[in-house]
Design a protein around this motif. Structure first.
Motif, mmCIF file in Angstrom:
data_model
loop_
_atom_site.group_PDB
_atom_site.id
_atom_site.type_symbol
_atom_site.label_atom_id
_atom_site.label_comp_id
_atom_site.label_asym_id
_atom_site.label_seq_id
_atom_site.Cartn_x
_atom_site.Cartn_y
_atom_site.Cartn_z
ATOM 1 N N PHE A 7 0.853 -1.190 0.000
ATOM 2 C CA PHE A 7 0.000 0.000 0.000
ATOM 3 C C PHE A 7 0.894 1.247 0.000
ATOM 4 O O PHE A 7 2.058 1.191 0.398
ATOM 5 C CB PHE A 7 -0.933 0.010 1.207
ATOM 6 C CG PHE A 7 -0.224 -0.266 2.507
ATOM 7 C CD1 PHE A 7 0.443 0.752 3.183
ATOM 8 C CD2 PHE A 7 -0.205 -1.548 3.035
ATOM 9 C CE1 PHE A 7 1.101 0.487 4.367
ATOM 10 C CE2 PHE A 7 0.469 -1.811 4.233
ATOM 11 C CZ PHE A 7 1.128 -0.785 4.893
ATOM 12 N N THR A 8 0.340 2.350 -0.427
ATOM 13 C CA THR A 8 1.137 3.579 -0.480
ATOM 14 C C THR A 8 0.961 4.355 0.827
ATOM 15 O O THR A 8 0.018 4.115 1.595
ATOM 16 C CB THR A 8 0.670 4.482 -1.636
ATOM 17 O OG1 THR A 8 -0.715 4.766 -1.441
ATOM 18 C CG2 THR A 8 0.863 3.796 -2.976
ATOM 19 N N ASN A 9 1.868 5.269 1.013
ATOM 20 C CA ASN A 9 1.806 6.189 2.146
ATOM 21 C C ASN A 9 0.440 6.867 2.201
ATOM 22 O O ASN A 9 -0.219 6.922 3.241
ATOM 23 C CB ASN A 9 2.941 7.214 1.953
ATOM 24 C CG ASN A 9 2.952 8.266 3.034
ATOM 25 O OD1 ASN A 9 2.511 8.018 4.151
ATOM 26 N ND2 ASN A 9 3.448 9.441 2.704
ATOM 27 N N GLN A 10 0.034 7.338 1.011
ATOM 28 C CA GLN A 10 -1.237 8.066 0.895
ATOM 29 C C GLN A 10 -2.416 7.242 1.416
ATOM 30 O O GLN A 10 -3.255 7.741 2.178
ATOM 31 C CB GLN A 10 -1.433 8.383 -0.580
ATOM 32 C CG GLN A 10 -2.397 9.495 -0.848
ATOM 33 C CD GLN A 10 -2.649 9.603 -2.351
ATOM 34 O OE1 GLN A 10 -2.166 8.770 -3.137
ATOM 35 N NE2 GLN A 10 -3.391 10.607 -2.745
ATOM 36 N N LYS A 11 -2.430 5.960 1.027
ATOM 37 C CA LYS A 11 -3.550 5.114 1.441
ATOM 38 C C LYS A 11 -3.543 4.894 2.946
ATOM 39 O O LYS A 11 -4.582 4.864 3.595
ATOM 40 C CB LYS A 11 -3.497 3.770 0.710
ATOM 41 C CG LYS A 11 -4.089 3.852 -0.682
ATOM 42 C CD LYS A 11 -4.238 2.496 -1.327
ATOM 43 C CE LYS A 11 -4.686 2.657 -2.769
ATOM 44 N NZ LYS A 11 -4.603 1.404 -3.531
#
Lengths: 143, 527
Positions: A119-123
């Motif tokens: 998963f990304t930081n944003q998520k």
């Protein structure tokens, strides 16, 4: 939109058997500027120790943990906070793969947020903000 | 002069074509079976000048045989050969020349009398050829099955490999992001070089992620073909498919149709395959019972469809009153190639394939009861909300586009769900389907969503009551009504009261839906 940095930052516990995942999540959380005091644990026993030492605003747990699964820990935490009269602990489950039975059992433990790796930081931050009931910081305010 | 054929009459009792010829190949006597063998009428055989009128073999070959037999005064045997049976002389036999595969045997009686018999191998040869063909066919089919099983194993393997890769991949991608963030604010001499290196790493990792995603979808190939279907109609269709054999066997097939629809997200063809397979197994068990047991038990197969509240799933039960499955084989029935049927009747793949299909639907296929009073096979499938949520999260995970939303759609018509799901996916959102407002409300507590679209006119709880309940739980989640113009006034009434963000009027086009949704999301962002 200007994001107001909170005076009192949130605390978090990250439980994953891979230290590098823990490190990564810890950095993601602290980078957001919302968290301070992010503690990591590689197994359920250490996690329980950390839990007995202090109270966390957010707990991030890997679905698959050695010996006993992540949901076992979730169950423990739920009971623990109920007995200690804490407000319901906010938990994010992170998982390498998502199966229907995982969703069913996670929802049974009251978990609304499941992130599938990678998963990304944003998520992660979006899920954290949603669960803490605050608005997502925009990029400029980070760091 | 008529030769005394009395001693030869004994030959009539033999089941081998036998003919007695002289050294000029004239027929002296023939037995009944010779006539049958050549399909030539007695008149024709009698009138034939030589045996060659009846049997078309090279004179040289027969000549040699007679010579050998006569010279050694013992039996002479020819090689196996194709012998043509002449048909030209016969009016009854209008068929083209018949060919038989045979060997000839000559037994000398005297220098002018020879017994010639035929050892016909056509049948054996035909059988052998057929046997070879079938064997080849079987080998090919077996090869295909092995291949299919390998593919299935490969699929399972790739699913677990995908899982194993995702952890290090998450570490690499995450730390990459951290590096990027840190370096962003640093003054670095080789800025361009570093930026480029980061870009390359991140693209490569993205590619790995895509490959892993594809591997996972290979393992669950059916995923993309899943649609919202009513299990009742799937069961009806499956029952239709097996109706004839059930009737023929005199076995009752019952299905107590529930009043409510049982819509969930499935691959229709695959689910039918599973149910047909279970029904056929039940039929076979009951057929077997009727042949062995003296007590005449009337065979009944019953299908039950119900919601299992405790396990939060839908259940299809296939119940028979057959002899049950012996305990010692119960553990093996789901293994590939396990069969109790005769070789040509079952492949032993039915239950193993069915169980894989159900697993592909995030469900379970189990033998839940087996005694001498019958067996119950149970198919458990996740509720529509759960199966569509899993599909939705997996789809969102596959892309990095953070603007993609999870939209809960509540409607009791599978057609509407399918259309909306197609529309929403085309514009990059994912849909969680629900057919039951109270279930949808429960889902709101359990899972996280970005928007709710609800049908207005639903049995038990209409849009108005649903909206009221939604607002008890959350003030922020945008809510859209989906209805026909006859309920338009309700929208106007509820609009302020429950903060309804928009209205989609049936019938709707893709543009209608996307315009309204985009508008709602824009509005939500402002707030």
């Amino acid at each position: 939109m200007k994001f107001l940095r909170l005076e009192n930052k949130f605390s978090a516990l990250v439980v994953d058997d891979e230290q590098q995942i823990c490190d990564m999540v810890k950095i993601f959380l602290t980078f957001s500027g919302l968290f301070e005091n992010v503690v990591t644990a590689n197994d359920v026993i250490v996690a329980k120790q950390k839990l007995s030492n202090q109270k966390f605003d957010l707990i991030i747990i890997d679905n698959i943990l050695p010996k006993r699964g992540g949901l076992d820990l979730v169950d423990y935490i739920n009971n623990y906070s109920r007995n200690a009269n804490y407000q319901k602990t906010r938990i994010i489950l992170i998982s390498g793969v998502l199966k229907a039975e995982d969703v069913i059992s996670a929802t049974r433990y009251g978990i609304k947020h499941i992130l599938v790796k990678p998963f990304t930081n944003q998520k992660l931050i979006a899920a954290a903000c949603d669960i803490l009931g605050i608005s997502t910081p925009n990029k400029d305010s980070e760091l | 002069m008529q030769e005394d054929t009395q001693p030869f009459q004994l030959l009539d009792a033999l089941f081998e074509p036998i003919v007695i010829i002289d050294d000029k190949f004239k027929i002296i006597y023939y037995n009944h079976f010779f006539s049958t063998f050549t399909k030539a009428s007695p008149r024709i055989i009698r009138n034939a000048q030589t045996i060659f009128k009846i049997i078309n073999v090279e004179e040289k070959i027969l000549q040699t045989l007679l010579a050998t037999a006569s010279a050694n005064n013992q039996v002479a045997l020819s090689q196996e050969m194709e012998i043509k049976l002449a048909s030209d002389a016969s009016e009854e036999n209008l068929a083209p020349d018949r060919q038989v595969h045979a060997s000839m045997k000559v037994i000398p009686l005297s220098t002018t009398r020879y017994i010639l018999c035929f050892n016909v191998l056509s049948v054996e040869k035909g059988l052998h050829r057929k046997y070879r063909e079938k064997l080849e066919e079987l080998k090919r089919a077996h090869g295909q099955i092995i291949q299919a099983d390998k593919l299935a194993t490969l699929g399972e393997l790739s699913a677990s490999i995908a899982h194993e890769i995702n952890n290090p991949l998450a570490i690499a991608m995450g730390h990459g992001e951290i590096l990027e963030r840190v370096l962003e604010n640093e003054t670095i001499q080789e800025r361009e070089l570093v930026d480029n290196a980061y870009k390359n790493i991140s693209e490569a990792l993205q590619r790995i992620k895509t490959i892993v995603m594809n591997m996972k979808s290979f393992a669950h190939k059916s995923e993309e073909k899943k649609q919202y279907h009513d299990l009742i109609s799937i069961i009806d269709k499956s029952m239709m498919l097996v109706d004839t054999p059930f009737r023929a066997a005199g076995i009752d097939l019952k299905f107590e149709r529930p009043v409510d629809k049982f819509i969930t997200l499935v691959n229709r063809i695959e689910m039918e395959q599973v149910i047909v397979n279970l029904l056929k197994n039940a039929l076979d068990a009951l057929r077997e019972q009727s042949t062995i047991s003296a007590a005449h038990i009337h065979g009944i197969v019953e299908i039950k469809l119900k919601k299992n509240k405790q396990d939060e799933c839908l259940e299809i039960l296939v119940i028979d009153n057959g002899p049950g499955i012996p305990e010692k084989i119960q553990g093996e029935i789901f293994s590939p190639f396990f069969t109790t049927k005769e070789i040509s009747e079952g492949t032993g793949l039915g239950l193993s394939v069915s169980s894989k299909i159900v697993e592909g639907h995030h469900g379970k296929l189990q033998l839940t009861k087996s005694s001498n009073e019958g067996s119950i096979f149970t198919v458990q499938l996740p509720l529509i909300e759960v199966s569509s949520y899993v599909a939705s999260v997996n789809a969102l995970n596959a892309s990095n586009d953070a603007s993609r939303k999870k939209i809960l759609v509540v409607d009791d018509e599978e057609k509407i769900l399918n259309i909306l799901s197609t529309f929403l996916e085309e514009v990059g959102h994912t849909m969680i389907g629900s057919t039951d407002p109270s279930e949808a409300l429960e889902m709101m507590d359990k899972l996280e969503m970005d928007l709710i679209i609800t049908d207005y006119n639903m049995p038990r709880m209409n849009g108005h009551d649903f909206a009221k309940n939604v607002r008890k739980k959350s003030n922020s989640i945008p809510l859209i009504y989906l209805t026909s113009s006859q309920f338009l006034n309700h929208f106007q009434e509820d609009r302020q009261k429950y903060n309804i963000a928009g209205l989609i009027l049936k019938p709707f086009s893709k543009e209608d839906v996307t315009t309204i949704i985009d508008g709602v999301f824009k509005e939500a962002k402002k707030k």
